[in-house]
Design a protein around this motif. Structure first.
Motif: not given
Length: 140
Positions: A45, A124, A126-134
């Protein structure tokens, strides 16, 4: 780039084998929320991240996950080293042993091999950072 020191981040000194525990812990090596997936997630990412500070953080975290992968590998190795055939059969480790003997191979505790399908890199931020947090929330 980073400097590799030929020692584990935290020493692993397991004196008793336990193949049943190794079968569970191996998920932290190659399971869907394991260290291999985590390192690939962050290191993939980082290239499309538009903010240099965040790129640096993703690189730092990705290489940190590689250090975790080394520790998990040492744990699994120490839990399974020098097992007798009787111990392998009695523990249920024989299914793994048939394909890999006592070699480390990335898979989940259920025996599902590691695949890049377990992590996402969309390009993206935002999408990648949400993936990381999840993903990190799943292992917390």
């Amino acid at each position: 780039m980073w400097r590799y020191e030929k020692r584990l981040q935290h020493p692993v000194k397991i004196t008793q084998t336990n193949p049943q525990m190794a079968q569970v812990i191996i998920s932290q090596f190659g399971g869907p929320d394991g260290e291999l997936a985590a390192s690939m997630r962050y290191l993939s990412q980082r290239y499309t991240m538009p903010y240099k500070e965040v790129t640096g953080v993703l690189t730092d975290i990705g290489t940190e996950e590689l250090a975790h992968m080394e520790m998990i590998s040492a744990i699994v190795y120490q839990l399974t080293r020098n097992l007798s055939i009787e111990e392998i059969k009695a523990s249920g480790f024989d299914k793994y042993y048939v394909d890999h003997t006592l070699g480390l191979w990335p898979q989940s505790a259920g025996g599902v091999p590691f695949t890049a399908e377990v992590f996402q890199s969309k390009g993206d931020p935002i999408t990648d950072l949400f993936e990381d947090m999840a993903a990190d929330g799943a292992t917390a």
